[in-house]
Design a protein around this motif. Structure first.
Motif, PDB file in Angstrom:
ATOM      1  N   MET A 149       0.834  -1.196   0.000  1.00 58.90           N
ATOM      2  CA  MET A 149       0.000   0.000   0.000  1.00 58.90           C
ATOM      3  C   MET A 149       0.872   1.250   0.000  1.00 58.90           C
ATOM      4  N   ASP A 150       0.249   2.381  -0.299  1.00 62.27           N
ATOM      5  CA  ASP A 150       0.911   3.688  -0.281  1.00 62.27           C
ATOM      6  C   ASP A 150       2.051   3.800  -1.281  1.00 62.27           C
ATOM      7  N   LYS A 151       1.917   3.121  -2.419  1.00 61.71           N
ATOM      8  CA  LYS A 151       2.912   3.257  -3.473  1.00 61.71           C
ATOM      9  C   LYS A 151       2.973   4.675  -4.020  1.00 61.71           C
ATOM     10  N   LEU A 152       1.858   5.424  -3.864  1.00 65.40           N
ATOM     11  CA  LEU A 152       1.776   6.768  -4.437  1.00 65.40           C
ATOM     12  C   LEU A 152       1.788   7.849  -3.355  1.00 65.40           C
ATOM     13  N   GLU A 153       2.242   7.510  -2.187  1.00 68.14           N
ATOM     14  CA  GLU A 153       2.247   8.477  -1.090  1.00 68.14           C
ATOM     15  C   GLU A 153       3.035   9.722  -1.473  1.00 68.14           C
ATOM     16  N   GLY A 154       2.458  10.895  -1.219  1.00 67.91           N
ATOM     17  CA  GLY A 154       3.095  12.170  -1.539  1.00 67.91           C
ATOM     18  C   GLY A 154       2.813  12.662  -2.938  1.00 67.91           C
ATOM     19  N   GLN A 155       2.161  11.844  -3.768  1.00 69.55           N
ATOM     20  CA  GLN A 155       1.842  12.259  -5.121  1.00 69.55           C
ATOM     21  C   GLN A 155       0.459  12.900  -5.186  1.00 69.55           C
ATOM     22  N   VAL A 156       0.247  13.655  -6.265  1.00 70.38           N
ATOM     23  CA  VAL A 156      -1.021  14.360  -6.476  1.00 70.38           C
ATOM     24  C   VAL A 156      -1.555  13.987  -7.856  1.00 70.38           C
ATOM     25  N   ALA A 157      -2.821  13.598  -7.898  1.00 67.88           N
ATOM     26  CA  ALA A 157      -3.444  13.170  -9.146  1.00 67.88           C
ATOM     27  C   ALA A 157      -4.637  14.045  -9.478  1.00 67.88           C
TER      28      ALA A 157
ATOM     29  N   ALA B 143      -8.910   4.422  -6.641  1.00 67.18           N
ATOM     30  CA  ALA B 143      -7.789   3.479  -6.673  1.00 67.18           C
ATOM     31  C   ALA B 143      -6.481   4.198  -6.368  1.00 67.18           C
ATOM     32  N   LEU B 144      -6.310   5.397  -6.923  1.00 69.02           N
ATOM     33  CA  LEU B 144      -5.098   6.176  -6.658  1.00 69.02           C
ATOM     34  C   LEU B 144      -5.060   6.624  -5.201  1.00 69.02           C
ATOM     35  N   ALA B 145      -6.206   7.046  -4.693  1.00 72.73           N
ATOM     36  CA  ALA B 145      -6.281   7.443  -3.287  1.00 72.73           C
ATOM     37  C   ALA B 145      -5.949   6.270  -2.373  1.00 72.73           C
ATOM     38  N   GLY B 146      -6.377   5.083  -2.767  1.00 71.42           N
ATOM     39  CA  GLY B 146      -6.095   3.903  -1.966  1.00 71.42           C
ATOM     40  C   GLY B 146      -4.623   3.577  -1.861  1.00 71.42           C
ATOM     41  N   GLU B 147      -3.825   4.105  -2.777  1.00 71.82           N
ATOM     42  CA  GLU B 147      -2.373   3.932  -2.718  1.00 71.82           C
ATOM     43  C   GLU B 147      -1.659   5.190  -2.226  1.00 71.82           C
ATOM     44  N   GLY B 148      -2.432   6.129  -1.647  1.00 77.77           N
ATOM     45  CA  GLY B 148      -1.815   7.250  -0.961  1.00 77.77           C
ATOM     46  C   GLY B 148      -1.753   8.565  -1.703  1.00 77.77           C
TER      47      GLY B 148
ATOM     48  N   LEU C 183     -10.212   7.141   2.994  1.00 78.46           N
ATOM     49  CA  LEU C 183      -9.042   6.286   2.794  1.00 78.46           C
ATOM     50  C   LEU C 183      -7.776   6.909   3.388  1.00 78.46           C
ATOM     51  N   GLY C 184      -7.931   8.104   3.968  1.00 80.73           N
ATOM     52  CA  GLY C 184      -6.812   8.727   4.664  1.00 80.73           C
ATOM     53  C   GLY C 184      -5.978   9.683   3.842  1.00 80.73           C
ATOM     54  N   VAL C 185      -6.511  10.134   2.685  1.00 83.12           N
ATOM     55  CA  VAL C 185      -5.771  11.090   1.864  1.00 83.12           C
ATOM     56  C   VAL C 185      -6.602  12.349   1.660  1.00 83.12           C
TER      57      VAL C 185
END
Length: 258
Positions: free
Chosen positions: A1-9, A25-30, A53-55
């Motif tokens: 999880m959180d492969k995308l933490e710190g990123q913005v989509a 799905a993107l939010a689920g990875e941070g 989802l915490g983001v």
């Protein structure tokens, strides 16, 4: 999880269907998500789920077919988060049902604008920041009709979706040296509000049951896709594992018309 933490989509058309599924799905990875469409209520629903989802998330009411408005979700992302890593211009549809044999042009230019030009405007807004970061992920949303002709389908839609594939490949070619990838996901028949089998049946002169059978019988897996199926491919393309995939038109269609 959180492969995308710190990123913005940024996901346009993010209030429902494929856009909503991709955003979550993107939010689920941070990833923090900025979603846009013309319906604020639907966007608020997506943002609430992303926050669950915490983001962080942001809803931007904007009409992607307006040049200035198409840039607004990107501008809002930069103002709120100071960066943009992923752009998914998902807005699309058909602005007029006709065929080449009809000899009419109802909705042709509007369909090009809705599916192709609007995507370019949003991508263009994000490009300077992505190039400065030397990192970015662009995902356009095509169709099975981005890869082949449609049996009696609207020429504007087919032309626009083919154009998206060409645009995506050119972006991949031009921006690869800046660490930016660009790919086009081509969904098959998918359970969204856009897929109205009753309307399709009327257009084809068949029953609604026959229209559904038309869709499923032409897929090797005999299925209609779910938005989450498309989101799974999007997640791969923006993840570290997908970092070497670029310039591709990737079918997620259950093996439609192989």
């Amino acid at each position: 999880m959180d492969k995308l933490e710190g990123q913005v989509a940024v996901v346009t058309g993010g209030g429902r269907g494929i856009g909503r599924a991709i955003a979550l799905a993107l939010a689920g990875e941070g990833a923090a998500v900025v979603v846009s469409s013309r319906s604020k209520a639907e966007l608020d629903w997506t943002v609430a789920e992303a926050k669950g989802l915490g983001v962080d998330g942001l809803a931007v009411e904007a009409d992607a077919t307006d040049r200035a408005a198409a840039r607004q979700p990107v501008e809002a992302a930069l103002e709120r988060f100071g960066r943009i890593d992923i752009v998914v211009p998902n807005v699309g549809g058909v602005a007029g049902m006709h065929t080449c044999l009809d000899g009419g042009d109802e909705g042709f230019e509007a369909t090009l604008l809705l599916n192709l030009t609007s995507a370019w405007w949003t991508i263009q807004a994000a490009m300077p920041t992505m190039r400065a970061q030397r990192y970015g992920r662009i995902i356009t949303i095509g169709s099975t009709e981005a890869l082949r002709a449609n049996e009696g389908g609207p020429p504007g839609y087919v032309a626009a979706k083919h154009g998206l594939v060409g645009l995506t490949r050119q972006l991949a070619q031009d921006c690869g040296s800046s660490g930016i990838t660009a790919n086009c996901i081509c969904p098959g028949w998918t359970n969204t509000a856009m897929v109205d089998f009753a309307s399709t049946a009327r257009h084809m002169g068949i029953t609604e049951a026959e229209a559904r059978a038309y869709a499923t019988d032409r897929a090797a897996l005999g299925c209609i896709m779910e938005p989450e199926d498309i989101a799974a491919m999007a997640l791969l393309l923006v993840s570290p594992e997908g970092g070497r995939i670029t310039g591709q038109a990737l079918s997620v269609d259950g093996g439609y018309r192989l």
